[in-house]
Design an enzyme around this catalytic site. Structure first.
Site, mmCIF file in Angstrom:
data_model
loop_
_atom_site.group_PDB
_atom_site.id
_atom_site.type_symbol
_atom_site.label_atom_id
_atom_site.label_comp_id
_atom_site.label_asym_id
_atom_site.label_seq_id
_atom_site.Cartn_x
_atom_site.Cartn_y
_atom_site.Cartn_z
ATOM 1 C CB CYS A 87 -0.966 -0.042 1.176
ATOM 2 S SG CYS A 87 -2.372 1.091 1.013
ATOM 3 C CG HIS A 194 -3.283 -3.787 3.439
ATOM 4 N ND1 HIS A 194 -2.304 -3.148 4.177
ATOM 5 C CD2 HIS A 194 -3.958 -2.804 2.791
ATOM 6 C CE1 HIS A 194 -2.392 -1.839 3.990
ATOM 7 N NE2 HIS A 194 -3.382 -1.602 3.156
ATOM 8 C CD GLU A 196 -0.597 -5.728 5.952
ATOM 9 O OE1 GLU A 196 -0.937 -4.539 6.108
ATOM 10 O OE2 GLU A 196 -0.366 -6.228 4.829
#
Length: 212
Positions: A87, A194, A196
């Site tokens: 990002c 994302h 994660e």
């Protein structure tokens, strides 16, 4: 235990999520501050997490790309070290010209917080290199995530196989549906979604688990 450096800038807000991901995968996570330089031999990889570095007051990632820590990041890249930008981290790597293209305001000028379907096209040397799925699902959260490059650069990116991920159902107007790209050497990778935030079932999906 192998160590992954997580580079923090003023306004980073996904840094702890990334560190938790790194630790869950069995690595040691160590923060690297934007004003500091570091010994590149100490790290197996680097991650630039998401957030709003310097508040995105100029262009997203533009100020962070000129931070002192980026001198060490560039040296790490030149030695073949793997770097991942997520990002805002992707925006910083593009502004630093470590990745091709640019990330500009979403087509409808609105912040998007959603889940998207993605397809792997390219293969990074380290990040998601052995991902079991070609089609994956990850969350996005960005206002300046539309990938842009001029016609010649776009053709070069595609011809050289530097498109890493594409959206299925483009959420932000990215040219050619591009969600992530690689550098020519394949050791630097950036994506707007994302991974994660998709490593455990309770998060809504686990397709991010194999990115590290």
């Amino acid at each position: 235990m192998s160590k992954i450096g997580v580079v923090r800038f003023p306004g980073s807000n996904c840094d702890e999520d990334v560190c938790n991901f790194v630790r869950a995968k069995g690595f040691t996570a160590e923060y690297l501050w934007h004003l500091d330089q570091f010994t590149i031999a100490d790290y197996e990889g680097l991650i630039l997490p998401g957030g709003f570095s310097y508040g995105d007051y100029l262009r997203s990632g533009a100020l962070s790309a000129r931070s002192p820590v980026m001198k060490s990041v560039r040296e790490f890249v030149s030695r073949g070290g793997p770097v991942l930008g997520i990002c805002n981290g992707f925006q910083i790597l593009a502004e630093a010209h470590l990745l091709p293209g640019a990330l500009v305001q979403n087509e409808k000028r609105r912040f998007i917080d959603d889940w998207v379907e993605l397809e792997f096209l390219g293969k990074a040397k380290f990040w998601a290199a052995e991902h079991p799925n070609r089609m994956i699902r990850l969350p996005i959260a960005h206002g300046d995530g539309r990938f842009y490059a001029d016609a010649d650069s776009l053709k070069k990116i595609e011809d050289q196989g530097q498109v890493w991920l594409k959206y299925r159902g483009n959420p932000n107007g990215s040219l050619r549906d591009i969600a992530g790209v690689l550098n020519e050497q394949r050791n630097v990778a950036g994506l707007m979604p994302h991974p994660e935030r998709a490593i455990f079932d309770w998060m809504g999906g686990v397709d991010g688990w194999s990115f590290l």
